[in-house]
Design a protein around this motif. Sequence first.
Motif, PDB file in Angstrom:
ATOM      1  N   LYS A 119       0.820  -1.221   0.000  1.00 52.13           N
ATOM      2  CA  LYS A 119       0.000   0.000   0.000  1.00 52.13           C
ATOM      3  C   LYS A 119       0.850   1.264   0.000  1.00 52.13           C
ATOM      4  O   LYS A 119       0.522   2.247  -0.643  1.00 52.13           O
ATOM      5  CB  LYS A 119      -0.832  -0.012   1.295  1.00 52.13           C
ATOM      6  N   ALA A 127      10.586 -11.684   2.253  1.00 49.57           N
ATOM      7  CA  ALA A 127       9.522 -12.222   3.121  1.00 49.57           C
ATOM      8  C   ALA A 127       9.560 -13.742   2.989  1.00 49.57           C
ATOM      9  O   ALA A 127      10.335 -14.280   2.183  1.00 49.57           O
ATOM     10  CB  ALA A 127       8.162 -11.678   2.712  1.00 49.57           C
ATOM     11  N   PRO A 168       5.504  -7.590  11.641  1.00 50.14           N
ATOM     12  CA  PRO A 168       5.027  -7.478  13.026  1.00 50.14           C
ATOM     13  C   PRO A 168       6.208  -7.311  13.985  1.00 50.14           C
ATOM     14  O   PRO A 168       7.297  -7.856  13.747  1.00 50.14           O
ATOM     15  CB  PRO A 168       4.312  -8.811  13.259  1.00 50.14           C
ATOM     16  N   GLU A 195       9.069   0.099  11.824  1.00 50.57           N
ATOM     17  CA  GLU A 195       7.663   0.531  11.878  1.00 50.57           C
ATOM     18  C   GLU A 195       7.143   0.420  13.301  1.00 50.57           C
ATOM     19  O   GLU A 195       7.670  -0.331  14.105  1.00 50.57           O
ATOM     20  CB  GLU A 195       6.810  -0.355  10.968  1.00 50.57           C
TER      21      GLU A 195
HETATM   22  N1  NDP Z   1      -0.821  -1.720   7.391  1.00 47.50           N
HETATM   23  C1  NDP Z   1      -0.816  -0.486   7.832  1.00 47.50           C
HETATM   24  O1  NDP Z   1      -1.595   0.369   7.399  1.00 47.50           O
HETATM   25  C2  NDP Z   1       0.168  -0.068   8.879  1.00 47.50           C
HETATM   26  C3  NDP Z   1       1.082  -0.962   9.409  1.00 47.50           C
HETATM   27  N2  NDP Z   1       1.990  -0.543  10.334  1.00 47.50           N
HETATM   28  C4  NDP Z   1       2.984  -1.457  10.878  1.00 47.50           C
HETATM   29  O2  NDP Z   1       3.808  -1.906   9.808  1.00 47.50           O
HETATM   30  C5  NDP Z   1       4.181  -3.250   9.977  1.00 47.50           C
HETATM   31  C6  NDP Z   1       3.697  -4.049   8.780  1.00 47.50           C
HETATM   32  O3  NDP Z   1       2.315  -3.896   8.657  1.00 47.50           O
HETATM   33  P1  NDP Z   1       1.447  -4.818   7.679  1.00 47.50           P
HETATM   34  O4  NDP Z   1       2.054  -4.844   6.325  1.00 47.50           O
HETATM   35  O5  NDP Z   1       0.051  -4.375   7.840  1.00 47.50           O
HETATM   36  O6  NDP Z   1       1.619  -6.225   8.360  1.00 47.50           O
HETATM   37  P2  NDP Z   1       1.253  -7.646   7.819  1.00 47.50           P
HETATM   38  O7  NDP Z   1       0.479  -8.337   8.876  1.00 47.50           O
HETATM   39  O8  NDP Z   1       0.691  -7.587   6.442  1.00 47.50           O
HETATM   40  O9  NDP Z   1       2.678  -8.342   7.825  1.00 47.50           O
HETATM   41  C7  NDP Z   1       3.701  -8.068   6.877  1.00 47.50           C
HETATM   42  C8  NDP Z   1       4.347  -9.379   6.463  1.00 47.50           C
HETATM   43  O10 NDP Z   1       4.977  -9.966   7.593  1.00 47.50           O
HETATM   44  C9  NDP Z   1       4.844 -11.374   7.556  1.00 47.50           C
HETATM   45  N3  NDP Z   1       4.152 -11.803   8.768  1.00 47.50           N
HETATM   46  C10 NDP Z   1       2.892 -11.507   9.163  1.00 47.50           C
HETATM   47  N4  NDP Z   1       2.621 -12.064  10.347  1.00 47.50           N
HETATM   48  C11 NDP Z   1       3.724 -12.729  10.723  1.00 47.50           C
HETATM   49  C12 NDP Z   1       4.074 -13.501  11.863  1.00 47.50           C
HETATM   50  N5  NDP Z   1       3.224 -13.700  12.864  1.00 47.50           N
HETATM   51  N6  NDP Z   1       5.300 -14.035  11.903  1.00 47.50           N
HETATM   52  C13 NDP Z   1       6.160 -13.853  10.917  1.00 47.50           C
HETATM   53  N7  NDP Z   1       5.881 -13.118   9.815  1.00 47.50           N
HETATM   54  C14 NDP Z   1       4.691 -12.566   9.721  1.00 47.50           C
HETATM   55  C15 NDP Z   1       4.012 -11.697   6.341  1.00 47.50           C
HETATM   56  O11 NDP Z   1       4.896 -12.051   5.277  1.00 47.50           O
HETATM   57  P3  NDP Z   1       5.300 -13.553   4.933  1.00 47.50           P
HETATM   58  O12 NDP Z   1       4.258 -14.461   5.463  1.00 47.50           O
HETATM   59  O13 NDP Z   1       5.380 -13.559   3.443  1.00 47.50           O
HETATM   60  O14 NDP Z   1       6.602 -13.715   5.587  1.00 47.50           O
HETATM   61  C16 NDP Z   1       3.348 -10.399   5.992  1.00 47.50           C
HETATM   62  O15 NDP Z   1       3.109 -10.267   4.610  1.00 47.50           O
HETATM   63  C17 NDP Z   1       3.566  -3.689  11.296  1.00 47.50           C
HETATM   64  O16 NDP Z   1       4.513  -3.482  12.313  1.00 47.50           O
HETATM   65  C18 NDP Z   1       2.399  -2.717  11.483  1.00 47.50           C
HETATM   66  O17 NDP Z   1       2.070  -2.538  12.820  1.00 47.50           O
HETATM   67  C19 NDP Z   1       2.058   0.761  10.734  1.00 47.50           C
HETATM   68  C20 NDP Z   1       1.182   1.695  10.241  1.00 47.50           C
HETATM   69  C21 NDP Z   1       0.140   1.354   9.313  1.00 47.50           C
END
Ligand code: NDP
Length: 585
Positions: free
Chosen positions: A113, A138, A214, A241
């Motif tokens: 996004k 990732a 996360p 983040e």
């Molecule tokens: N989305 C938003 O609008 C905002 C997000 N943030 C922060 O930014 C960061 C990313 O946000 P966002 O993209 O929404 O997060 P996501 O939940 O989409 O996670 C990002 C990637 O991390 C991997 N992931 C997710 N959960 C886990 C887990 N439990 N253990 C290991 N890997 C995991 C996945 O990739 P894969 O499985 O391919 O490894 C996923 O695509 C977070 O810290 C969030 O708090 C801050 C402001 C706004």
Amino acid sequence: MAVHVSPCSSSSSSTLSTSSFDHYTSSYFCKQVNSIPYRIHSPKWGSKIFSRIHQRNNFDLNSSNGYPLNAVSWQNGSMEKPLTEEVPPSRPGEAHTTLSITVVGASGDLAKKKIFPALFALFYEDFLPENFVVFGYARTKMSDEELRNMISKTLTCRVDKRENCADKMEQFLKRCYYHSGQYNSEEHFGELDCKLKEKEGGSLSNRLFYLSIPPNIFVDVVKCASNNAASTSGWTRVIVEKPFGRNSESSRELTRSLKQYLSEDQIFRIDHYLGKELVENLSVLRFSNLVFEPLWSRNYIRNVQFIFSEDFGTEGRGGYFDNYGIIRDIMQNHLLQILALFAMETPVSLDAEDIRNEKVKVLRSMRPLQLEDVIVGQYKGHSKGGKSYSGYTDDPTVPKDSITPTFAAAALFINNARWDGVPFLMKAGKALHTKKTEIRVQFRHVPGNLYRRNFGTDLDKATNELVLRLQPDEAIYLKINNKVPGLGMRLDRSDLNLLYRARYSREIPDAYERLLLDAIEGERRLFIRSDELDAAWSLFSPLLRELEEKKIAPELYPHGSRGPIGAHYLAAKHNVRWGDLTGED
Ligand SMILES: NC(=O)C1=CN([C@@H]2O[C@H](COP(=O)(O)OP(=O)(O)OC[C@H]3O[C@@H](n4cnc5c(N)ncnc54)[C@H](OP(=O)(O)O)[C@@H]3O)[C@@H](O)[C@H]2O)C=CC1
Ligand SMILES: O=C1O[C@H](COP(=O)(O)O)[C@@H](O)[C@H](O)[C@H]1O
């Protein structure tokens, strides 16, 4: 960050002390002014000395502290060069520098996004250095081509009239690669390092890692990246983040763990609200206009309001949100950061440390937050016009009995000479009737107002209010009293209005663009220093603990409403009316 072992290249591994990284900040260009020469690297011509006067066009835009950007525009015809997929080779004896940006968590929501689109926008506007590569990292299995397909869906050409958008996109996507790996695997980060080196083609490299993952895996990633994929020849920086912990203890622990591998200078804690245009303008408005700064105190300001509302719920992010709640998600960081900028004393300069020093002082001067000065709410399901809107606990990832607040309002006070007794009200909520973020400054009554008769009994209506609308439709307006034209003496409320879209044709950059550019530049002003973070948590942690220990039940409000009625009582207790609910705007 000390040892770097390279499993892939013939080049020897090396040991770098953390302090050496930022030595390379200005490796593209020396920041100097006026006719003092800039050192500009052109792959075609090698390092060249250009006079700034002759390159003025390249420095029209400044980094957020007002200094010229290190990035250079290649739009100037004489410097144009074809963009190739690979970094051009150096000539013997000549070192060029590559910027490598790795988005960790590339498959996620934020990366798709915001981060990739912001990187593209920087490229599109010629703000990325000549030699750069972008890597996604990732666990999800993806090829380079699949990553490009995925991100191409969210790239946009912000300035519609540009003709070369499709070409630019293609050029950008060619610089994007992907590596799949675990977040705690030294080996996988070693493989990433090999790929980075291959793309960097033996050049000096500066490496930026964006942790879009996360928080529970931040430290694993930093450890593996630092041990296996840090730059051995330039700087290494990490954008982290939010959330930075859940309370003071976990935040300190996170900082302590990160600092095992990184120095404070390498950590860029992002709060994207600090990158918003109107937040940037807050200090400009106050410190560069004589009409505001003298009024900026308890002598003239009655109260200040920081209002965040979203017209959608936690859709898709319920799992994350339930562990944090609105106070941690919005208030402790975004709104508090704006409050600190709003209330700080004049900094010595625009340098990052001077500004952050002043912000910390404000945060440390805040009166401890009392439970009776806070109200919490949670949205419930609601039907309107034949359409039904789900409640927070209808989200399958949220426990049915969750009491996590999706709304909160708070009255805060700053115990210093400037702000003694002035309520700083905050309000943040999801699933409300509108999407808007504003700062509202309500001024005191005019003493002995000659025209008080013309306002009737409601003197609140006669006071000035300055509004900074951060989004949507950015604007700064001042509510004033004026005479209705005509022979009588009737007074009216009007707005002196700086509406950005009417005043400027240029599109406003996304906050992530500014912040990414600043991180590349090494400009830390808009990033959170560890002591600021600590002070912010010190303010909110006791309150959060009390809310949780006492299991304070949130007041339910219908999805799409104006929020819980308790917010009005809280404001009234401090003789305040929420400016966004007066029906005047
Ligand atoms: N989305 C938003 O609008 C905002 C997000 N943030 C922060 O930014 C960061 C990313 O946000 P966002 O993209 O929404 O997060 P996501 O939940 O989409 O996670 C990002 C990637 O991390 C991997 N992931 C997710 N959960 C886990 C887990 N439990 N253990 C290991 N890997 C995991 C996945 O990739 P894969 O499985 O391919 O490894 C996923 O695509 C977070 O810290 C969030 O708090 C801050 C402001 C706004
Ligand atoms: O940090 C966050 O911000 C977004 C709101 O950001 P905006 O720039 O769109 O106003 C919010 O939706 C999210 O819950 C929060 O984590």
